[in-house]
Motif scaffolding. Structure first.
Motif, mmCIF file in Angstrom:
data_model
loop_
_atom_site.group_PDB
_atom_site.id
_atom_site.type_symbol
_atom_site.label_atom_id
_atom_site.label_comp_id
_atom_site.label_asym_id
_atom_site.label_seq_id
_atom_site.Cartn_x
_atom_site.Cartn_y
_atom_site.Cartn_z
ATOM 1 N N ILE A 180 2.219 1.872 -3.497
ATOM 2 C CA ILE A 180 1.159 2.412 -4.371
ATOM 3 C C ILE A 180 0.881 3.866 -4.030
ATOM 4 N N ALA A 181 0.810 4.180 -2.744
ATOM 5 C CA ALA A 181 0.573 5.563 -2.322
ATOM 6 C C ALA A 181 1.673 6.486 -2.825
ATOM 7 N N GLN A 182 2.903 6.055 -2.757
ATOM 8 C CA GLN A 182 4.021 6.866 -3.244
ATOM 9 C C GLN A 182 3.937 7.092 -4.749
ATOM 10 N N GLN A 183 3.488 6.057 -5.474
ATOM 11 C CA GLN A 183 3.324 6.209 -6.925
ATOM 12 C C GLN A 183 2.221 7.199 -7.260
ATOM 13 N N ILE A 184 1.138 7.138 -6.504
ATOM 14 C CA ILE A 184 0.037 8.092 -6.727
ATOM 15 C C ILE A 184 0.512 9.513 -6.446
ATOM 16 N N ILE A 185 1.208 9.699 -5.331
ATOM 17 C CA ILE A 185 1.721 11.026 -4.974
ATOM 18 C C ILE A 185 2.664 11.550 -6.058
ATOM 19 N N GLN A 186 3.496 10.645 -6.591
ATOM 20 C CA GLN A 186 4.439 11.025 -7.642
ATOM 21 C C GLN A 186 3.727 11.560 -8.879
ATOM 22 N N HIS A 187 2.553 10.992 -9.167
ATOM 23 C CA HIS A 187 1.825 11.378 -10.380
ATOM 24 C C HIS A 187 0.838 12.523 -10.149
ATOM 25 N N LYS A 188 0.682 12.951 -8.936
ATOM 26 C CA LYS A 188 -0.150 14.130 -8.689
ATOM 27 C C LYS A 188 0.613 15.365 -9.137
ATOM 28 N N GLU A 202 0.823 -1.200 0.000
ATOM 29 C CA GLU A 202 0.000 0.000 0.000
ATOM 30 C C GLU A 202 0.867 1.263 0.000
#
Length: 262
Positions: free
Chosen positions: A5-13, A2
């Motif tokens: 995944i959270a870090q990947q989402i933050i990266q793409h924000k 998790e």
């Protein structure tokens, strides 16, 4: 897992200014404005203080350009509200006069989606003229969601405007609608084509005084002018100007057969 995944989402924000709270507060501001102007049980003076507090939040959320202040907009905006209300009362009078189904102005204020869409457009348009970012569009998109009427806050609309049935109407950013205009459901006042380099170009038509446009008519183009006192029939498609006092109709080829004349 998790955490990855959270870090990947933050990266793409990619949009640090994208705060959906802005949308929620703009909708709250819109509701409170409408109640302040029309609801008999809403205390006007008390609401003005509440509106100012929400507007300060909108300034913090929407004014991202540090070189352009938005805080000075409020005093001019509230000074414009009596004039906007005067225009909206003229709109409501027109609904009552033109629609045989309308039995009272209270019914117009409470029940007519076309009137609500016009009201929110007029309230948003004043902020649009002041250059206040994004909030005017959020206000009219809120009305769009509730009514099915899409009026860009940049459009210019004169007095005594009437929208009957409302659903499916589109009025573009550079449309210019003058006084005593009546339009029906499904009407589009749009652009001939869309391109980013046309941002500051008039792309949408001009509708002169006392024009009636019936259901599902489409009028396109920034150079298109519908002359005063004209009537545009249902399902008409126009990309060129028409002279004043014109009647434009669309005649479909309809054939009806019955068992006796086949």
């Amino acid at each position: 897992m998790e955490k990855t995944i959270a870090q990947q989402i933050i990266q793409h924000k990619q949009h640090p200014n994208l705060k959906f709270r802005l949308k929620e507060r703009a909708e709250k501001f819109t509701d409170l404005l409408f109640y302040t102007l029309f609801d008999a049980e809403t205390p006007v003076e008390q609401n003005m203080f509440e509106l100012e507090k929400i507007f300060e939040e909108l300034v913090d959320l929407a004014c991202w350009n540090v070189n352009k202040t938005c805080s000075s907009v409020w005093e001019n905006y509230i000074a414009s509200l009596p004039g906007i209300l005067e225009l909206l009362n003229l709109d409501a009078d027109t609904f009552l006069e033109d629609d045989p189904a309308a039995i009272s102005k209270e019914e117009v204020y409470l029940c007519y989606p076309g009137f609500y869409a016009i009201a929110i457009y007029r309230l948003a348009h004043e902020l649009y003229k002041a250059g206040f970012p994004l909030v005017p569009r959020l206000m009219t998109e809120y009305a769009h969601r509730l009514t099915g009427v899409d009026i860009n806050p940049g459009a210019t609309i004169g007095k005594s405007f009437f929208i009957d049935h409302a659903t499916g109407i589109v009025i573009g950013e550079t449309a210019h609608i003058k006084d005593f205009v009546r339009i029906y459901q499904g009407v589009t006042l749009g652009a001939l084509h869309v391109a980013k380099n046309l941002k500051n170009v008039k792309r949408h038509p001009t509708i002169e005084n006392n024009v009636t446009i019936y259901a599902n008519a489409t009028i396109l183009g920034g150079n298109t002018v519908i002359g005063k006192n004209s009537t545009i029939g249902g399902n008409v498609w126009l990309t060129k100007s028409i002279a004043p006092n014109s009647i434009v109709t669309h005649t479909p080829d309809i054939k009806i057969k019955t068992a006796n004349n086949e």
